[in-house]
Motif scaffolding. Structure first.
Motif, PDB file in Angstrom:
ATOM      1  N   PHE A   1       0.982  -1.386  -0.193  1.00 39.64           N
ATOM      2  CA  PHE A   1       0.338  -0.053  -0.294  1.00 39.64           C
ATOM      3  C   PHE A   1       1.180   1.341  -0.093  1.00 39.64           C
ATOM      4  O   PHE A   1       0.697   2.157  -0.876  1.00 39.64           O
ATOM      5  CB  PHE A   1      -0.989  -0.527   0.982  1.00 39.64           C
ATOM      6  N   ILE A   2       2.252   1.324   1.233  1.00 44.92           N
ATOM      7  CA  ILE A   2       3.118   1.906   0.858  1.00 44.92           C
ATOM      8  C   ILE A   2       3.634   2.628  -0.051  1.00 44.92           C
ATOM      9  O   ILE A   2       3.708   3.635  -0.726  1.00 44.92           O
ATOM     10  CB  ILE A   2       3.238   1.996   2.024  1.00 44.92           C
ATOM     11  N   LYS A   3       4.138   1.417  -0.548  1.00 43.69           N
ATOM     12  CA  LYS A   3       4.977   1.161  -1.982  1.00 43.69           C
ATOM     13  C   LYS A   3       3.937   2.231  -3.270  1.00 43.69           C
ATOM     14  O   LYS A   3       4.536   3.430  -3.533  1.00 43.69           O
ATOM     15  CB  LYS A   3       5.378   0.187  -2.008  1.00 43.69           C
TER      16      LYS A   3
ATOM     17  N   ASP B   1       8.450  -0.268  -9.896  1.00 46.18           N
ATOM     18  CA  ASP B   1       9.120   1.166  -9.730  1.00 46.18           C
ATOM     19  C   ASP B   1       7.682   2.376 -10.962  1.00 46.18           C
ATOM     20  O   ASP B   1       7.178   2.275 -11.304  1.00 46.18           O
ATOM     21  CB  ASP B   1       9.914   0.969 -10.545  1.00 46.18           C
ATOM     22  N   SER B   2       8.434   3.668 -10.854  1.00 45.88           N
ATOM     23  CA  SER B   2       7.257   4.090 -11.587  1.00 45.88           C
ATOM     24  C   SER B   2       7.251   4.178 -12.507  1.00 45.88           C
ATOM     25  O   SER B   2       6.256   4.659 -13.544  1.00 45.88           O
ATOM     26  CB  SER B   2       7.737   5.878 -10.633  1.00 45.88           C
ATOM     27  N   ASN B   3       8.583   4.245 -13.694  1.00 46.94           N
ATOM     28  CA  ASN B   3       8.533   3.440 -14.861  1.00 46.94           C
ATOM     29  C   ASN B   3       7.068   2.861 -15.398  1.00 46.94           C
ATOM     30  O   ASN B   3       6.466   3.129 -16.706  1.00 46.94           O
ATOM     31  CB  ASN B   3       9.415   3.004 -15.259  1.00 46.94           C
ATOM     32  N   GLU B   4       7.241   1.335 -14.696  1.00 51.82           N
ATOM     33  CA  GLU B   4       6.142   0.061 -15.232  1.00 51.82           C
ATOM     34  C   GLU B   4       4.672   1.388 -15.175  1.00 51.82           C
ATOM     35  O   GLU B   4       4.230   0.925 -15.770  1.00 51.82           O
ATOM     36  CB  GLU B   4       6.131  -0.446 -14.270  1.00 51.82           C
TER      37      GLU B   4
ATOM     38  N   LEU C   1       2.281   6.687  -7.135  1.00 48.14           N
ATOM     39  CA  LEU C   1       0.949   7.560  -7.931  1.00 48.14           C
ATOM     40  C   LEU C   1       1.191   8.877  -6.897  1.00 48.14           C
ATOM     41  O   LEU C   1       1.248   9.850  -7.901  1.00 48.14           O
ATOM     42  CB  LEU C   1      -0.357   6.980  -6.709  1.00 48.14           C
ATOM     43  N   THR C   2       2.390   9.637  -5.849  1.00 49.61           N
ATOM     44  CA  THR C   2       2.084  10.548  -5.546  1.00 49.61           C
ATOM     45  C   THR C   2       3.414  11.261  -6.195  1.00 49.61           C
ATOM     46  O   THR C   2       3.167  12.311  -6.644  1.00 49.61           O
ATOM     47  CB  THR C   2       2.480  10.757  -4.010  1.00 49.61           C
ATOM     48  N   GLU C   3       4.189  10.073  -6.434  1.00 54.66           N
ATOM     49  CA  GLU C   3       5.490  10.964  -7.127  1.00 54.66           C
ATOM     50  C   GLU C   3       4.919  10.712  -8.506  1.00 54.66           C
ATOM     51  O   GLU C   3       5.652  11.803  -9.384  1.00 54.66           O
ATOM     52  CB  GLU C   3       6.865   9.958  -7.257  1.00 54.66           C
ATOM     53  N   LEU C   4       4.397  10.365  -8.951  1.00 60.37           N
ATOM     54  CA  LEU C   4       3.376  10.942 -10.183  1.00 60.37           C
ATOM     55  C   LEU C   4       2.639  11.167 -10.159  1.00 60.37           C
ATOM     56  O   LEU C   4       1.793  11.629 -12.268  1.00 60.37           O
ATOM     57  CB  LEU C   4       3.479   9.378 -11.241  1.00 60.37           C
TER      58      LEU C   4
END
Length: 133
Positions: free
Chosen positions: A5-7, A103-106, A12-15
């Motif tokens: 959940f945290i990850k 990861d954020s890219n995926e 989502l926040t980073e993106l």
């Protein structure tokens, strides 16, 4: 489940996706991204995968040609695919990602794929959602 959940929330926040609903107990998110036309996409953790689903439209014309066209469109989708719900009438965009190495890219690739699909094929998707006369 909490670590997933945290990850996912951090990614989502980073993106910069808008989280409109989050449940840590169920590890479920509902997100939107106005830039790409995504609204109320559901993300759910089902360890070891993250399931992403976006309702697209309800099929009015249940002829074989409608379903054939949807399957043909699947070939053009970079990530994810069209699927049907249990009723066979709701068309949903669905993708799954491994949680362990997420990861954020995926994650961004899934959103980009859906955004591209919605922008390039919006007219055809609208036609597919109409009742044939």
């Amino acid at each position: 489940m909490t670590q997933h959940f945290i990850k996912v929330k951090e990614l989502l926040t980073e993106l910069d996706y808008e989280i409109t609903y989050a449940s840590e107990n169920d590890c479920v998110f509902v997100v939107s991204d106005e830039r790409s036309g995504i609204s109320n996409m559901v993300l759910g953790c089902a360890d070891p995968i993250l399931i992403l689903e976006q309702f697209i439209f309800e099929v009015k014309d249940t002829s074989a040609s409608t379903y054939v066209r949807l399957l043909q469109k699947n070939r053009d989708i970079i990530h994810g695919a069209f699927v049907l719900d249990e009723s066979g009438k709701k068309v949903i965009f669905r993708d799954t990602l491994e949680l362990e190495n997420l990861d954020s890219n995926e994650l961004e690739a899934v959103f980009n794929s859906l955004g591209l699909l919605l922008s390039e094929f919006s007219n055809e998707l609208i036609e597919l959602s109409k009742t044939k006369n």
